[in-house]
Every structure is written in C-alpha cells, then in structure tokens.
Enzyme design. Structure first.
Site, PDB file in Angstrom:
ATOM      1  N   SER A 562       0.856  -1.189   0.000  1.00  0.00           N
ATOM      2  CA  SER A 562       0.000   0.000   0.000  1.00  0.00           C
ATOM      3  C   SER A 562       0.896   1.243   0.000  1.00  0.00           C
ATOM      4  O   SER A 562       1.668   1.430  -0.936  1.00  0.00           O
ATOM      5  CB  SER A 562      -0.952  -0.034   1.197  1.00  0.00           C
ATOM      6  N   ASP A 647      -9.568  -3.841  -5.464  1.00  0.00           N
ATOM      7  CA  ASP A 647      -8.990  -3.003  -4.409  1.00  0.00           C
ATOM      8  C   ASP A 647      -9.652  -1.623  -4.406  1.00  0.00           C
ATOM      9  O   ASP A 647      -9.710  -0.942  -5.421  1.00  0.00           O
ATOM     10  CB  ASP A 647      -7.481  -2.852  -4.642  1.00  0.00           C
ATOM     11  N   HIS A 682      -8.083  -4.931  -1.255  1.00  0.00           N
ATOM     12  CA  HIS A 682      -6.831  -4.419  -0.726  1.00  0.00           C
ATOM     13  C   HIS A 682      -6.092  -5.433   0.146  1.00  0.00           C
ATOM     14  O   HIS A 682      -4.873  -5.459   0.167  1.00  0.00           O
ATOM     15  CB  HIS A 682      -7.116  -3.147   0.079  1.00  0.00           C
TER      16      HIS A 682
END
Length: 709
Positions: A562, A647, A682
């Site tokens: 991320s 995501d 995610h």
C-alpha cells in the site's frame, strides 16, 4: 477526466503471451507487452504529462482489453514462477503447520455474555459465538462464517455488534472485497436473518437504546467516502432512514461508535490535521452535540466513563495530553478541559482506555509502545516488558467496572500473548499464548538497533535472527517498512518468520519517519514536503545493516504494501543497486495522477498526507518521487508486484500501469512479476489460509533471488 474506452473489433491488445505450446524448457517466456495509447493528464495550473498507459483504468472492471492484459500477466507470472513451486509448497506447509487449526480466542465479558471466536480444523473463517454468564453455559453461535462464505469468491465480516437487550446482532458483510458492506441483522432468539439489508455502508455502526434503531454510515458510491450518518428503524424500508449528519467536506472521513460507558453514540469526523466529534445519549439519540468544533491543527478524541469525558488531544501538546471534563461542563468547550496527564516532549500518548477507577494509557517511548496504568488518585505504574523490541497494546476491555486491564504482547520471537494486569496489585496473569506447533522461541534472538540516516537522524530498527548467527557480512536480509499516516509498525510475531530465520536470513523492520514510533514529530518529518525522508531512511537502514555485518550487499530483499508499496517504488528508483529483490504489494505508485482525481477513493482525505497537486509546489514535489513518473531506462532489481482487481484503497490500475511502463524501460534480465488477484481487494484473498498461499509465492520469489534454499 476518465471516459470509458470504445473498441473496434480489430482493436486488440498487443500481448506476447507465455503459452506453454510456444515454449521449450530452455526458452524463458516472453513478458506481456501492453499497448501504448497517448493520453494527457493535466493539472489545474497548466502542467501536462503524457501517460501512455492511462487506458488501463476501467472503473467498471469489464474492459476486455484491460482484462486480457491482466490475464496475460498472471499467465506470465505462472510460467516464470513455475520453478519455485517446490519452495512455495514447502513454505506454505511450514507456515500453516505453525497454526493451530482449531484455535479459539480468549473470551471476554460484555453485558452478561462471554464472547469469543473459534476455528474448526480446515476452516478458513471463524465461528463467532457466546455463552451466557459462564463458559460452562450452552454455546450460542452468532455467525457461522464458514457456512456464510460458501459459494463466495470473497467473504468478510467488517464488524458486528449486539443490541443492548442481547437479542439482535447487526453485522456488516462484504462479498466483493471493495469494502462496500451490506448491513444485516440477525434475530438471536430465532436464528433468522431479518429482511432489513442496507447496502453500500461502512463497517461500523451503533445501536440506540431502543434496541430497534441502528446508526450507520452510508458511502458515496463513486468515491467510497463515508458521507452520511443515517438512522435505520428495523422493519422499515431503507429509503425511509433518517439523515442524522452529512459530512460536506470531502477531506474528512467519518466514523461512528459508542463510548466505553455505553451512554453515548458518537460521530467522528477526522483528517490528518483536524478532528470533530459530536455525541448524543444512547437513550435518546435525536440531537448530536459537538464536543469541540473543528480547527486546523487541532486533533482530539473523547471517550466517556462514569460522569466525565476523557479527552486525548494535541491542543498545545504535539505529543498529546489527556484532559477531562465533567458531563455538566461539556458545553463550555475547551476552556473547561483540565489536565489529567500533561504533555511530554519525550513520551507520545498513543491511546487511552478509561475504566471506572483508572485509565489504561498506551505510551510510546524509545520506539516501543508500553502501557501505563493511572489510578484516579494520581498514582501510576507501568506494565513491564522483557525484550528490547516488542509490541504491546490494549485488548478488548468491554467492562469498565473492573480492576483488571487486558492487553496483548508479542515480539519478533514471542507469539501473540493475551495478558491481564491488576491495577491495584500489579499482578499479571497470562490468559493465552497463541499456540505455534513446532516453534521454540529460545532458538531466536531479537534486537533493537539505531541506524544513522544521512541527515544524522537515528532510526530505530527491530530485527531477529536464529541463534548462532554470525555477523560476518554474508547473510541474506529481508527488510520491511511502511512509514506513512503516522502508523507505527510494531515488531510482532508471524508464523512465516521461522521459515526465513531457519534458512539463515535476518529479518528487519525499519521504523522510518512517516510512522509515529517516536512521536508526532516522527510522523510530521515523513509526510508532505518531508516525505522523501521515509525513502532515504529505508535505504540508509539497509546500508547500515550491511555495513554492520548483518547482511551481504546484493543479498537484500525489501518489502512493503500500500503506502509501503510507494516506499518500495521510490527506493527501487533511488537505490536499485542496494536490493536484489523487491516485493511491492497493492502499491500506491501513481501518486500525482491519483491525487489529481478527487473521484478516486481516499484522494481528498489525503491532501494533508501527500499534498494537493492542484498547487504547483505540491505537484512538483510529489512528481519528484512518484514511482511511476520517475521510472527511467536502466537496470532494476527483481520485482514482484501484487494487487487485487477490486482493491478500493489502491486501485488495480496503478500497479498495472507501473509494470507496463517498467517493462519498456528496464535493461536488466531480472524477473518482473505482476500477480493480480481477480477476486480480491486491498487485503488480498479472504480466508486465513488463502493469504498464506499468496505469502508463500512472494516469499519464494524473494528467496529464489537471494539464492536461499
């Protein structure tokens, strides 16, 4: 702005697919080549950038050309990773072998019931259950998640909560992976799910005292921002739900919850540099009063216990202080607040849990988080730790009328442990040590080091290795960091660690600026126009560990996900020669283009994290480190990039564009792998074992590049 692409029948994607029929054992597969399509990205002040791969963005996720490219990348990944299959299988067997399959959590008491979760052998999802009054009472299953997940490619329960009368269970369910939850309600007396179902909500919610009204947050369907707090009355249509509060400022995010006293429902509006909280009595939540109005650079959060509020705030206190105000004086604003724990330049107050007779305070000092127990009479004691680098934090403490505080402890060598400490006596009792079959903690050593960054700053490093390790500069190193949003990466145990350490590797966590391990200033020094400190800190930690003999130059793998994927992209561009392998998961790599688009989830709420590129100064600085924009022709390390098609935090097309562009610029023969989970968001695939399959793949990739067997 983006518009859906139109295709002619002959507009085919240019892909060199790694088809088995075209290969021989000696011929490496050819990587996919994505088509280039000219597109200009314009900033409001006039700057223009060319983006040949912008077309890979498809918000519907149905574009056949885009999907063909992603499938080709997955096929290529399969082909290139095929020789590592034995290592992947070995790692998966080792890691899952360290998990007790029929494990259960430590029960906690709440409103007369003991709540816990448990797994059955082979189960990917937990069963959530409770027992009335005693663990000897009959079990009531609240959520049989293995049954609920059947037939779903993705499944997640984002949150759940029982009504005040213990009769109803509300829960948030996601079967896509996009964090657009559906709020559902189950009647615990009949076991039936009610017809009430509210789509597109956040995971959090709160019950009113009438046991039939639920307050929830509705998301914007495009930006996925929580925008409106609504009240739903069971048995009525969602279209009739009452609007309670609407957040007009897209730079703020919303949250909702109930205070520790269970007397108030509170709505939280917050961003990096400002908070606002409004609360209403649970018994009659019709009018929400603001605790303190929002101001820039004023952060606070208030919890309630007894007849007072406990407030954690940065008001004239960069490292935060704790203040209190009586119920009768809340309308007087900040002027009525009184210090409970004053500000300290050396100690950062990370959190607080109020009890009837004391406060449990999470404090950061020396890079570690510790617990301080503060009695209402002003006396206090610290909860002790036995290791130089560890993770300690408050656990579930649902009851406030108790002298026992429950917390968790673990380190890079100690599995997660649930402990209770007594405020009056200081007694500690261990409730559970997470079982790790076949693991012997005495075989490993953890250290805390301080690496000197290029500007002289001392950066804390947590590391672990097997006993007998020789600091002779020959070992392979696996280095991890995050370093954004003020999130502190505390050193904790993972079942994958022994698989690395037993193979002679050193594992290190670099606590770089941008986290909050050393207080608010540590965060501020790694965001906005100081963001490059995060990247140079990581590189300097690597060089320090090599110089000190913990690793061999050229035998270093780095990993981040991320915002940590942004870190990976930046260090790859800045110091490719320092790393043999990079693992970049759901990476935020297209910084400027993403932050120029307020329709993308998270964009507007992060202007105070990265900057707003609509202004030239921020645009220029962000452009100077944006991994996608800073790719240049040259040699790069071996790189593994992972993402999920659904995501919602970092859109799949960021890493897709990054990989497509990098393939045209890299001059080396090192592998570039792009793994796309077509059914995940995610956090990757759902289910406790699926993530270990993904982990085994990228670990096998890194080990292969480091020549670790």
């Amino acid at each position: 702005m983006y518009r859906p692409l139109l295709f002619a029948a002959t507009a085919a994607l240019t892909i060199t697919a790694p088809l088995a029929a075209q290969q021989t054992p000696q011929t490496p597969p050819a990587p996919p080549v994505a088509a280039k399509k000219p597109h200009q990205v314009k900033a409001p002040f006039g700057a223009v950038r060319e983006d040949d791969y912008y077309w890979l963005r498809d918000d519907t996720r149905k574009n056949p050309e885009m999907l063909a490219y992603l499938k080709a990348e997955n096929a290529y990944a399969d082909a290139v990773m095929a020789p590592t299959k034995p290592m992947q299988e070995a790692l998966f067997k080792e890691i899952t072998g360290r998990i007790k399959q029929d494990d259960s959590s430590v029960p906690y008491l709440d409103n007369g019931y003991y709540y816990y979760t448990r797994y059955e052998v082979g189960g990917s999802y937990p069963i959530v259950a409770r027992r009335k009054g005693s663990m000897d009472a009959p079990e009531e299953i609240l959520l049989n998640q293995p049954e609920m997940a059947k037939g779903a490619n993705f499944f997640q329960i984002g949150g759940s909560g029982v009504s005040p009368d213990n009769r109803l269970l509300a829960y948030a369910e996601d079967k896509v992976g996009r964090r657009q939850f559906v709020l559902k309600v189950k009647d615990l007396t009949t076991g039936k799910t009610l017809e009430d179902a509210i789509p597109n909500v956040q995971a959090g919610f709160a019950w009113a005292g009438d046991n039939k009204t639920i307050f929830y947050i509705e998301k914007d369907p495009v930006t996925l921002l929580g925008k409106r707090v609504k009240a739903h009355v069971l048995g009525t249509p969602a279209t009739a739900d009452r609007l309670v509060y609407e957040e007009k400022d897209d730079t703020y995010s919303l949250g909702i919850g109930t205070t520790s006293s269970e007397k108030f429902i509170c709505i939280y509006s917050g961003k990096t540099v400002s908070d606002e909280q409004r609360c209403a009595p649970v018994a009659n939540p019709t009018s929400f009063a603001v605790i303190a109005p929002r101001e820039r650079d004023f952060l606070y959060g208030a919890d309630h216990v007894g007849d007072r509020w406990i407030i954690r705030t940065n008001w004239n206190a960069p490292n935060y202080r704790l203040m209190t105000v009586a119920d009768s004086a809340t309308g007087a604003g900040k002027a009525a607040w009184k210090d409970v724990v004053p500000h300290s330049a050396q100690v950062f107050i990370a959190g607080v849990q109020p009890f009837d007779n004391y406060l449990a305070i999470e404090e950061r000092s020396g890079g570690n988080k510790r617990l301080r127990l503060l009695d209402n009479d002003g006396s206090s004691r610290f909860v002790e730790a036995d290791e130089p680098a560890y993770s300690m934090g408050l656990s579930i403490n649902a009851e406030t009328a108790t002298d026992w505080v429950r917390y968790t402890y673990n380190s890079l060598t100690t599995p997660a442990t649930v402990i209770e400490a007594n405020m009056k006596t200081g007694e500690r009792r261990t409730l559970k040590v997470t079982p790790v079959p076949g693991y012997d903690a005495s075989k490993y050593v953890t250290e805390r080091l301080w690496a000197t960054a290029r500007d002289g700053t001392k950066v804390p490093v947590s590391l672990v290795y097997a006993k007998g390790f020789k600091k002779d500069g020959t070992a392979p190193l696996f280095q991890y960091a995050y370093g954004s949003y003020g999130y502190s990466t505390d050193p904790g145990f993972s079942p994958m660690l022994p698989s690395l350490l037993d193979r002679g590797m050193v594992y290190a966590i670099a606590h770089i600026r941008g986290g909050q391990e050393l207080g608010r200033a540590w965060y501020d020094q790694g965001r906005m126009f100081n963001k490059k400190n995060s990247f140079t800190d990581f590189i300097d930690v690597t060089r320090y560990l090599v110089d000190q003999g913990y690793a061999k130059k050229g035998r270093v793998a780095a990993m981040g996900g991320s915002a940590g994927g942004l870190l990976m992209g930046a260090v790859t561009n800045m110091a490719p020669q320092d790393y043999a392998a990079i693992v970049s998961l759901v990476p935020f790599v297209d910084v400027v283009t993403t932050m120029l688009d307020p329709t993308i989830p998270l964009t507007t709420g992060e202007y105070d994290e990265w900057g707003n590129p609509e202004t030239k100064a921020s645009y220029d600085y962000m452009l100077s480190y944006s991994p996608y924009d800073q790719l240049k022709r040259g040699a790069y390390p071996a790189i593994f990039v992972g993402t999920g098609l659904w995501d919602s935090q970092v859109q799949y097309y960021e890493p897709a564009k990054y990989v497509a562009k990098l393939r045209t610029l890299k001059t080396d023969s090192n592998p570039l792998i792009f793994r796309i989970n077509m059914e995940a968001g995610h956090g990757g695939k759902s289910g406790r074992f699926e993530r270990f399959k993904e982990q085994s793949e990228y670990l096998a990739f890194a080990l292969d590049q480091l020549k670790v067997k």
